[in-house]
Design a protein around this motif. Structure first.
Motif, PDB file in Angstrom:
ATOM      1  N   PHE A 106      33.806  47.302  45.405  1.00  0.00           N
ATOM      2  CA  PHE A 106      34.952  46.422  44.906  1.00  0.00           C
ATOM      3  C   PHE A 106      34.930  45.091  45.781  1.00  0.00           C
ATOM      4  O   PHE A 106      35.782  45.412  46.818  1.00  0.00           O
ATOM      5  CB  PHE A 106      36.158  47.276  44.784  1.00  0.00           C
ATOM      6  N   GLY A 107      34.520  44.165  45.531  1.00  0.00           N
ATOM      7  CA  GLY A 107      34.536  43.066  46.570  1.00  0.00           C
ATOM      8  C   GLY A 107      35.447  41.852  45.995  1.00  0.00           C
ATOM      9  O   GLY A 107      36.326  42.237  45.309  1.00  0.00           O
ATOM     10  N   LYS A 108      35.282  40.812  46.511  1.00  0.00           N
ATOM     11  CA  LYS A 108      36.095  39.643  46.340  1.00  0.00           C
ATOM     12  C   LYS A 108      36.104  39.152  44.890  1.00  0.00           C
ATOM     13  O   LYS A 108      37.161  38.691  44.224  1.00  0.00           O
ATOM     14  CB  LYS A 108      35.573  38.330  47.089  1.00  0.00           C
ATOM     15  N   GLN A 109      34.888  39.267  44.145  1.00  0.00           N
ATOM     16  CA  GLN A 109      34.784  38.886  42.686  1.00  0.00           C
ATOM     17  C   GLN A 109      35.556  40.043  41.903  1.00  0.00           C
ATOM     18  O   GLN A 109      36.529  39.421  41.073  1.00  0.00           O
ATOM     19  CB  GLN A 109      33.329  38.663  42.017  1.00  0.00           C
ATOM     20  N   GLU A 110      35.581  41.144  42.177  1.00  0.00           N
ATOM     21  CA  GLU A 110      36.308  42.237  41.401  1.00  0.00           C
ATOM     22  C   GLU A 110      37.868  42.012  41.785  1.00  0.00           C
ATOM     23  O   GLU A 110      38.791  42.318  40.937  1.00  0.00           O
ATOM     24  CB  GLU A 110      35.754  43.565  42.128  1.00  0.00           C
ATOM     25  N   ALA A 111      38.332  41.758  42.828  1.00  0.00           N
ATOM     26  CA  ALA A 111      39.768  41.645  43.225  1.00  0.00           C
ATOM     27  C   ALA A 111      40.279  40.483  42.419  1.00  0.00           C
ATOM     28  O   ALA A 111      41.614  40.515  42.511  1.00  0.00           O
ATOM     29  CB  ALA A 111      39.722  40.990  44.689  1.00  0.00           C
ATOM     30  N   VAL A 112      39.616  39.465  41.862  1.00  0.00           N
ATOM     31  CA  VAL A 112      40.044  38.556  41.053  1.00  0.00           C
ATOM     32  C   VAL A 112      39.802  38.733  39.441  1.00  0.00           C
ATOM     33  O   VAL A 112      39.583  37.745  38.848  1.00  0.00           O
ATOM     34  CB  VAL A 112      39.696  37.172  41.647  1.00  0.00           C
TER      35      VAL A 112
END
Length: 170
Positions: A106-112
């Motif tokens: 769950f990285g930066k893209q998933e965080a947004v």
């Protein structure tokens, strides 16, 4: 169920990717029907950033390069969000019949709300257990995304957690 694991501060780069890759090999060897993907980092030598590929489980000969070369001295994010979305679409297409979904993180893209978010939601709504890594800097965003659905798992207990999800044992 949504299971996640973190690593201790100071863990070597790529450690979570290697853990998940070994777990997929172990579980696949046991005949389990897995969906998902693992990240494979290709070392390009000292003073060079690694190349990052996503390997969709079941498509081992078709890796997706998710990093882009930005040139010498660049400091921007090297992730190719379009390639990550392609990987997510290919994973989503393989969910039917799976017993477990494993994703790199769950990285930066998933965080947004991008990347694998829709795939995670689709799996959870369908009752498919999900396992992924959550880096320290994304844990707050992951908690907001997952609410009470997520369970933290020690890295040394991942295999047992996966097997329990498949057998229904508590």
């Amino acid at each position: 169920m949504l299971g996640w694991f973190g690593l201790p501060e100071g863990a070597p780069p790529g450690a979570a990717d290697r853990i998940l890759e070994a777990l997929v090999r172990e579980l696949s060897g046991g005949g389990l029907r897995l969906a998902g993907a693992v990240q494979v980092n290709l070392d390009r030598g000292q003073n060079c950033a690694c190349d990052m590929d996503i390997v969709v489980i079941g498509e081992e000969n078709r890796p997706i390069r998710i990093s882009q070369s930005l040139g010498t001295g660049s400091t921007g994010c090297r992730l190719d969000p379009g390639a990550l979305e392609t990987a997510a679409a290919r994973v989503a297409a393989r969910l039917a019949g799976a017993e477990l979904l494993i994703l790199p993180k769950f990285g930066k893209q998933e965080a947004v709300g991008r990347g694998f978010c829709d795939v995670i939601g689709q799996a959870v709504l369908g009752g498919l257990p999900v396992l992924l890594h959550v880096p320290r800097d994304q844990r707050q965003a992951f908690a907001a995304f997952s609410g009470a659905l997520a369970e933290e798992i020690r890295p040394d207990a991942l295999t047992d957690w996966c097997r329990k999800q498949l057998t229904g044992a508590t």
